[in-house]
Design a protein around this motif. Structure first.
Motif, short mmCIF file in Angstrom:
data_model
loop_
_atom_site.label_atom_id
_atom_site.label_comp_id
_atom_site.label_asym_id
_atom_site.label_seq_id
_atom_site.Cartn_x
_atom_site.Cartn_y
_atom_site.Cartn_z
N PRO A 239 17.17 -28.66 -29.07
CA PRO A 239 16.55 -29.49 -28.04
C PRO A 239 17.56 -29.95 -26.99
CG PRO A 239 15.96 -30.26 -30.24
CD PRO A 239 17.06 -29.27 -30.41
N ALA A 240 17.06 -30.21 -25.79
CA ALA A 240 17.91 -30.73 -24.73
C ALA A 240 18.57 -32.03 -25.16
CB ALA A 240 17.10 -30.95 -23.46
N ASN A 241 19.81 -32.21 -24.71
CA ASN A 241 20.61 -33.42 -24.96
C ASN A 241 21.11 -33.54 -26.39
OD1 ASN A 241 20.50 -34.64 -22.29
ND2 ASN A 241 18.34 -35.04 -22.71
N THR A 242 20.97 -32.48 -27.19
CA THR A 242 21.60 -32.46 -28.51
C THR A 242 23.10 -32.30 -28.34
OG1 THR A 242 19.64 -31.43 -29.49
CG2 THR A 242 21.68 -31.30 -30.75
N TRP A 243 23.87 -33.18 -28.95
CA TRP A 243 25.32 -33.09 -28.87
C TRP A 243 25.83 -32.17 -29.97
CZ3 TRP A 243 28.92 -34.91 -25.39
CH2 TRP A 243 28.41 -35.73 -24.37
N VAL A 244 26.73 -31.26 -29.61
CA VAL A 244 27.24 -30.28 -30.55
C VAL A 244 28.73 -30.08 -30.32
CG1 VAL A 244 25.05 -29.04 -30.81
CG2 VAL A 244 26.64 -28.37 -28.99
N THR A 245 29.40 -29.66 -31.38
CA THR A 245 30.77 -29.14 -31.27
C THR A 245 30.71 -27.67 -31.59
OG1 THR A 245 31.83 -31.24 -31.85
CG2 THR A 245 33.10 -29.24 -32.21
N VAL A 246 31.13 -26.84 -30.65
CA VAL A 246 31.06 -25.40 -30.83
C VAL A 246 32.46 -24.79 -30.89
CG1 VAL A 246 28.81 -25.24 -29.69
CG2 VAL A 246 30.90 -24.93 -28.36
N THR A 247 32.57 -23.75 -31.67
CA THR A 247 33.80 -22.97 -31.75
C THR A 247 33.46 -21.54 -31.38
OG1 THR A 247 34.60 -24.36 -33.56
CG2 THR A 247 35.71 -22.26 -33.23
N GLY A 248 34.30 -20.93 -30.57
CA GLY A 248 34.02 -19.56 -30.16
C GLY A 248 35.13 -18.98 -29.32
N THR A 249 34.83 -17.84 -28.72
CA THR A 249 35.82 -17.12 -27.91
C THR A 249 35.22 -16.77 -26.56
OG1 THR A 249 35.12 -15.04 -28.94
CG2 THR A 249 37.05 -16.14 -29.89
N TRP A 250 36.10 -16.70 -25.58
CA TRP A 250 35.67 -16.31 -24.24
C TRP A 250 35.33 -14.83 -24.20
CZ3 TRP A 250 38.29 -12.77 -21.05
CH2 TRP A 250 37.78 -12.66 -19.74
N VAL A 251 34.27 -14.50 -23.47
CA VAL A 251 33.92 -13.11 -23.19
C VAL A 251 33.65 -12.99 -21.70
CG1 VAL A 251 33.02 -12.57 -25.48
CG2 VAL A 251 31.49 -13.56 -23.78
N PRO A 252 34.04 -11.87 -21.10
CA PRO A 252 33.80 -11.71 -19.66
C PRO A 252 32.31 -11.53 -19.37
CG PRO A 252 34.71 -9.70 -20.60
CD PRO A 252 34.73 -10.73 -21.69
N GLY A 253 31.98 -11.72 -18.10
CA GLY A 253 30.61 -11.46 -17.69
C GLY A 253 29.91 -12.63 -17.04
N GLY A 254 30.56 -13.78 -16.98
CA GLY A 254 29.90 -14.95 -16.38
C GLY A 254 30.19 -15.15 -14.92
N GLY A 255 31.02 -14.30 -14.36
CA GLY A 255 31.38 -14.45 -12.96
C GLY A 255 32.69 -15.19 -12.78
N THR A 256 33.39 -14.91 -11.68
CA THR A 256 34.66 -15.57 -11.39
C THR A 256 34.74 -15.89 -9.91
OG1 THR A 256 35.77 -13.44 -11.01
CG2 THR A 256 35.88 -14.34 -13.24
N LYS A 257 35.68 -16.78 -9.59
CA LYS A 257 35.99 -17.15 -8.21
C LYS A 257 34.76 -17.65 -7.45
CE LYS A 257 40.19 -15.64 -8.87
NZ LYS A 257 41.31 -16.58 -9.08
N SER A 258 33.90 -18.39 -8.11
CA SER A 258 32.72 -18.94 -7.47
C SER A 258 32.37 -20.28 -8.12
CB SER A 258 31.53 -17.98 -7.60
OG SER A 258 30.32 -18.61 -7.19
N ASP A 259 32.00 -21.25 -7.29
CA ASP A 259 31.67 -22.57 -7.86
C ASP A 259 30.27 -22.60 -8.46
OD1 ASP A 259 30.11 -22.55 -5.60
OD2 ASP A 259 31.04 -24.31 -4.67
N THR A 260 29.59 -21.46 -8.46
CA THR A 260 28.29 -21.38 -9.14
C THR A 260 28.35 -20.49 -10.39
OG1 THR A 260 27.57 -19.56 -7.71
CG2 THR A 260 27.00 -21.80 -7.02
N ALA A 261 29.53 -19.91 -10.66
CA ALA A 261 29.67 -19.05 -11.84
C ALA A 261 29.58 -19.88 -13.11
CB ALA A 261 31.00 -18.30 -11.79
N ILE A 262 28.92 -19.34 -14.12
CA ILE A 262 28.80 -20.01 -15.42
C ILE A 262 29.39 -19.08 -16.47
CG2 ILE A 262 27.23 -20.96 -17.14
CD1 ILE A 262 25.33 -21.68 -14.92
N PRO A 263 30.56 -19.42 -17.02
CA PRO A 263 31.22 -18.52 -17.96
C PRO A 263 30.48 -18.43 -19.29
CG PRO A 263 32.38 -20.60 -17.84
CD PRO A 263 31.31 -20.65 -16.79
#
Length: 243
Positions: free
Chosen positions: A201-225
């Motif tokens: 549900p929205a506003n659920t607080w979580v602690t996540v562990t993971g790794t970065w993967v490419p594909g979210g966009g770069t060099k843009s203030d609208t990119a979401i990694p």
């Protein structure tokens, strides 16, 4: 406005400021460095209100003298003495809201409506992550490294972050966190699209562990990694919900 009403309003407004400042509630609205100033301003309002009320009682006079312009108007409509105090008491609505139902911190609703995501760092390349496995980072730090440093400092590292769930209209959800420059009015959202995470549900607080993967966009203030999630734990909202 009656002077005794003014005094009571000052006392109640000051009391409301003190109420949220002495504990941690104020962190829902402003940065933690504002605490001493809030306590000081609340105390000043209470003192001014008490002094004004004492002055009214000492003089035995409960109303403030009206100007010649206001006086005929009140006598003409026959309701001036009733409307003044009623309008003044309406100013107490925000105070009652704080005392009875303190508004919560900004969450998914605000984050979803912030169309920008990452602020470009001042340096061309992000510094290396500190040692640790996983290494704890902030959501905004992850976004800055992934978007503006193209993930170079994140590659091959396990990271851990705490944030809240913001539903993505296109599917899944974003791990989000808001940051303040001064107060909630200028909050900026950082968002990360999580992969292989259960629906929450929205506003659920979580602690996540993971790794970065490419594909979210770069060099843009609208990119979401993107973040490939390996572990997720629901947690209570932090005392300070902002970064």
């Amino acid at each position: 406005m009656r002077r005794d009403v003014q005094a009571v309003i000052l006392i109640l407004v000051g009391g409301a400021v003190l109420r949220i400042s002495i504990g941690d509630t104020f962190l829902n609205y402003v940065k933690d460095v504002m605490k001493p100033w809030l306590i000081l301003s609340g105390a000043i309002l209470v003192v001014l209100g008490v002094l004004a009320l004492v002055d009214v009682l000492r003089r035995g006079r409960g109303v403030e003298e009206e100007t010649p312009h206001d006086e005929p108007h009140e006598h003409d409509d026959g309701h001036g003495h009733a409307h003044g105090p009623r309008a003044a008491w309406l100013l107490l609505i925000p105070v009652l809201a704080i005392f009875l139902v303190a508004p919560p911190a900004l969450g998914a609703y605000a984050a979803a409506r912030d169309t920008t995501n990452a602020v470009q760092p001042r340096v061309a390349a992000a510094p290396p992550l500190p040692p640790g496995d996983p290494v704890t980072v902030t959501v905004s730090d992850y976004v800055g490294r992934a978007v503006w440093d193209e993930g170079r400092s994140l590659e091959g590292r396990n990271v851990q972050m705490t944030g809240f769930v913001t539903p993505n209209p296109e599917g899944g959800w974003w791990l989000s966190r808001l940051a303040l420059a001064c107060c909630a009015a200028d909050a900026l959202a950082s968002k990360i699209q999580v992969l292989d995470a259960p629906d929450l549900p929205a506003n659920t607080w979580v602690t996540v562990t993971g790794t970065w993967v490419p594909g979210g966009g770069t060099k843009s203030d609208t990119a979401i990694p993107l973040l490939q999630v390996s572990d997720l734990v629901e947690v209570p909202q932090p005392t300070n919900p902002y970064e």
